[in-house]
Structures are given as C-alpha cells and as structure tokens.
Write an enzyme that holds these catalytic residues in place. Sequence first.
Site, PDB file in Angstrom:
ATOM      1  N   HIS A 182     -31.436 -14.824 -13.303  1.00  0.00           N
ATOM      2  CA  HIS A 182     -32.058 -13.746 -12.959  1.00  0.00           C
ATOM      3  C   HIS A 182     -33.618 -13.764 -13.249  1.00  0.00           C
ATOM      4  CE1 HIS A 182     -32.337  -9.608 -11.738  1.00  0.00           C
ATOM      5  NE2 HIS A 182     -33.228  -9.285 -12.487  1.00  0.00           N
ATOM      6  N   GLU A 183     -33.590 -13.836 -14.754  1.00  0.00           N
ATOM      7  CA  GLU A 183     -34.970 -13.860 -15.168  1.00  0.00           C
ATOM      8  C   GLU A 183     -35.824 -15.053 -14.721  1.00  0.00           C
ATOM      9  OE1 GLU A 183     -36.126 -11.115 -16.366  1.00  0.00           O
ATOM     10  OE2 GLU A 183     -34.291 -10.060 -16.542  1.00  0.00           O
ATOM     11  N   HIS A 210     -37.369 -14.111 -11.521  1.00  0.00           N
ATOM     12  CA  HIS A 210     -38.692 -13.585 -11.667  1.00  0.00           C
ATOM     13  C   HIS A 210     -39.686 -14.483 -11.911  1.00  0.00           C
ATOM     14  CE1 HIS A 210     -37.336  -9.318 -11.054  1.00  0.00           C
ATOM     15  NE2 HIS A 210     -36.463  -9.473 -12.351  1.00  0.00           N
TER      16      HIS A 210
HETATM   17 ZN   LIG Z   1     -34.955  -8.175 -12.926  1.00  0.00          ZN
END
Ligand SMILES: [Zn+2]
Length: 690
Positions: free
Chosen positions: A475-476, A479
């Site tokens: 997830h990170e 980003h």
């Molecule tokens: Zn997030």
Amino acid sequence: MTAPQAAAQTINPLLADWNAAFGLPPFKAVTPEHFRPAFDRALASHRAEIDAIAADEAAPTFANTLESLERSGRDLEKVANVFFVLAGADTGDAIEEIERGIAPLLARHSDALYLNTGLFRRIDTLYQARETLGLSAEQRRVLDRYHTRFVRAGAALSKDAQGRLAAINERLASLGTQFGQNVLTDEKSYALMLEEGDLAGLPEFAVAAARAAAEERGHKGKHAITLARSSVETFLQFSARRDLREKAFNAWTMRGEGGGKTDNRHIVAEMVRLRAERARLIGYETFADYRLDDQMAKMPAAARKLLDEVWGRARAKAKAERDALQDMIAQEGGNFALAPWDWRYYAEKLRKKKYDLDEAEIKPYFQLDRMIEAAFETAHRLFGLSFKPADVPLYHPDARAWEVTDASGGHAGLFVGDYFARGSKRSGAWMTSLRDQQKLSGNITPVIVNVCNFSRPAAGEPALLSFDDARTLFHEFGHALHGLLSNVTYPLLAGTSVSSDFVELPSQLYEHWLEVPEILKKYARHADTNEPMPQPLLARLLATRTFNQGFATVEYTACALVDLDLHGLKEPGALDVAGFERDRLAHIQMPAEIVMRHRIPHFQHLFSGGGYAAGYYSYMWSEVLDADAFEAFEETGDAFDPATARRLRDFVYSAGNLRDPAEAYKAFRGRLPTVDALLRKRGLAEPANA
Ligand SMILES: [Zn+2]
C-alpha cells in the site's frame, strides 16, 4: 539579533546548499536547534517573495504571477520536509516542542499567502481572462487550482472575516499538533509487561517481538505488549489470557480519553466547532459540505450513499461472523458472550479451523526483505523501474535507501524505506517526501519516504510480516510510486497532490499485486528453508481473503460514517464527544462486539492535522476505484498487461493533479467505476454467510 545567533544562522545546514547525493539533506549535521532559526528565515524570505509578486507594478501574467509563486518558498519546503519526516519518524522532546511552536506559524504563513488580497486580485484577473491567455493544458490546470484554493481559503471575503479565519486556522494548527502528540504520549507511556506465565497462546514470533519491545524500553529479558497496532493486534489475536486481552484492548481503545493532560476530547470539541465556523464564513452550510466540494465525491450525500450501500451488507455479514464465533466459544465450553477483546482471538481460531491456516504458519513466508523485492519487481514489470541499494546517510539507522532508475536506465529518484516500530515513531504507516518531482526549476527528481511500524525482529533473526503487514508495505509503496513516477512541470500538481478521495487509488490498487500468484510464488519463501509457499497453503491463504470482512468493513465504515456526522454538524456548540460517538453508533446500530477502528479521541486521520477530516470515506471511495481498476487488468488475462499498465501510468501514477480525478479515471478505464467490483472483493456481493 545578537552576534552569536547571526553566526549560528550563517552556518545553518538546513539552509545551506545540500551537496549530498540525490539532493538529500545533510542529516548528520542537522540538530533540533537548527530548525527554529531555519524556519524563521525561510518563512521570512518566502513572505518577501509573495509580497513582491503581489506588489508587482506590471500587469499580471501567468509567468510573473503563477510561475513566480511556483518558484517561491523553496527554502521553506526544504526545511519543512526534513522537519516533518523527523516529527513523524524520529521525534523526541526537542522536536515535539519545536513542532508545537511552529504549527501556528505555518498556519499564519499559509494565510499570509491565501488571504493576500493583492495577490488574489492578480490571480482572479488571470482567471477571468483564462480563455484568452494561450495557456497549455497544464498551465490552465495550475491557474484553476490556484484560483480554487484562494477562493476556498477565503481570499474573496471581507477583511473582518479574513481576520477571524486566520485566527481559526492558527488555533486549529496548534490543536492538531497537540492532538497527535497526546496520542503518541499515551502510546509511549503504556506497556503491558508480561511474566513467563502470561505468554499462553503466543506464537514464537510474537514472543520474540514482545521481548524486543521490552528490551527497547529497558526491560531486557522481559516481555512487553505496546499500543503499536502490530504489537497489540497480534496479542489480541493469539493470547489465550482473556483477562490480559481485556486489559490491552481497553488501554488501546482508550488512547486520548484517559483524563488528565493527554485527554483529547476537549481538543476534538473545539476543532469541530472551529471547522464548522470556518466553513460558514466561506459560505458553506457545514464543514463536510465545504470539504467535499473540492473532492471527487463533490457532496457529502454522494459519499454517504456509497457508505450506506456497503453498511447494511457489512453489518449482516458481521452478525453472521459473530454467531460463528459465539458457537466456537460454546463448543469450547465457554459460557460468556463474545466481547470486543475476544473477536480477533476467536476469529483467528476459526480461520485456523476453517482453512487450517494459522498466522504463525504463514508469517515465516513473508520476510520483510523479500516483500520489498516483490514490491520492486511489480514496479519493474508494470512501469520499468529498477531499484538499487544506495549507501547514503539518513536520519536513523533503521532507514534504508534505493536509487530508482527508469526503463532507459536514467535516474528517476530515491526511495527511502523505514520499516520498524520504535518509541520515537508515530503509529501507523505513511508515505512522505524529502523532495517532490518538478521540472520548472530544472529536472528535479523525487526523494520519497515510506514509514511503517512492523515489529522489530530479535537480533540475528529475519524480520517477518503478517499478510496484513505485507499488504501495508505494498500500500505505502503504491503511494511512493505516485511520488516517484510523477511527471509534471509545476510543483503544485506533483505526485500525491490530488484530492484525498483519489489519493488512495494508487496505493490500494497496488495491494492487488501482492496477491498475484506469480509474485507470491516467487517471493513468499520460508525464512528457514527458502522454499516457496506450498501451493495448498497459498490456495488456503487466498481463500481467506473474504474471511472476517464483515468485521473489517464494519470497523472501518463506522468510522467513515461518524466522521461525516461529526463534520456535518451545523452548530456543534459544546460537543460531548464521547456522548456523540455513542449516539451515532447507536443510530447506525453498530454491533456491540465491534469497536470503531479509530475511536474519536485518537482518530489521527481527522484531528492530527486535518488531512482526512470529513474525508475518511475516501478509503472506500478509492476502493471502489481500485477494485474496478484492477479488473481492467483481469479482463486482459494478464496482471501486468503492458497496454493497461501504460494507461495506468499515464493517467494515474505519473499524472499528479493534471486532470480532474473523474476525468483521469475515465481516461484510464474508458468509463467511471461501479461499486460491484468492491462488493465482490469484500465478499459482500452475495447474501451474508460467514
Ligand atoms: Zn494510504
């Protein structure tokens, strides 16, 4: 200013040219004392730049107004980027004190920009003439965004109203800082110390993590459960000691609500009141209306419609899940009603029974280093990026760096990963940057940071992740790619500077590749034997994806609904925060056995800064997008389909805020998303069945 101070300022390493590789700050030379004078100087010089633009005698042009604005404030950005990386990931008393002092100054500074009438007049003049200026599409977007930002900040209001706005903003900044620090203090000051006899049920990795946590707190040879999510959730999942689970759970869910100096309830009440007042001043009925007007959702009703659509199904599924857990308690001869501190424990047992799967069996297959490689390979196959370890000085020995190169071998940026929990780090996981991509002042490449809170392994042991941790890592990293792949000219539009109901698309979408069989087969390898995960275990692991999703969806969606309620208040008055939370949960018929994932007094998304205030729904909004977007790959039969990946890169990962989010999505997908893929993904599409 006295002479010694002047001398100290001239050698302030934060303001000197940074000559370290990749444009990194001179971390080794920076001490906390450097920040305040560096902030003061950088704020003053940015202020002078803004005033000069506003006072320009020449008629406004895109170049002398917006481009000048885009070039201004670079020192401030440098200082602030370093400072906030440390305030999140390596803080201490000195940094916290500076943060409390600097937060209202930054708010005041932002108002000096956005409430500057002369400057707004120039931007408004350009905006009125926008069709005739011969701007490129990107320049037009820059003009639109600046105009919107100024109007939303109150630039068009009377002097009186602006004065009140400025006072509100400054106060909100201080309160937000205090809120976050209070949560951190509550987390730091608590540890559940366990004796040898208290470890019943805990698998070896959890015992090792508890030993490491105790050691970090100066209790070598003992075991500690902390309030870091990875520590306390693991304990709740495995500890056979119901009394200790209750203790840990209560400490965890009472953060920010313990009475005394770190109690956040009055801070929340004041922040909600001030936000409502600010929204009214700018011309909106509520803060939620104000906030969502500039989001993809546009209106609170649109966000609520999505949440309502999910809520009923999620509750029904959670009830079926609860019944199955209660049955399990009865089968074991227990004669008590399932309580919130029991849910994770019995869910883990049921998961083990249903799928013959236990976390302790899975964890050795998710080594941190292999999962980092898996995230890198995915980026390579989708976008042609390569990652090579870079030996550069960083702010903490835990942090590691990789140089990023593109498909043609050119330098594309630097990626920093800082993965282990420690006392000086805030809880949670996030992406931030030390430098953002832009091309206005030369070809500036990004320096992107991922911060996580995974349990630190005992000395000499490999770091092991849960499947959820691995998902957080992906997830990170999604980003991070949004920052690393950014390809815009103007800093305003770079990377993650998109609306908050769109910003989770690149991150949540990226999680899907963790579950792609070819990635799992290659990288999910046993820490001791290096054997890949056996096919039957892999199949069982993937089969559990919709297990306990009623619980997960309820604990999240309740937060999103309460957030919209709280920020949808027209006149919050003297708000009883605890009472409000109770009322709203009763109203939506929250199952008694589930607690909000973040209760209001420690809901940092909403109150530690304002990033997600009236915006927590964004995760689900983005999930509608990510579930639908991943189906674009599935429809081709190839999780790495080059043409789809190309469109994804062009319109999402590299596009920053070049387009309105709905248009960006349509350009990628050919249409807007529907909720169907999300319901399928969460196992909520069919009638509830645990
Ligand atoms: Zn997030």
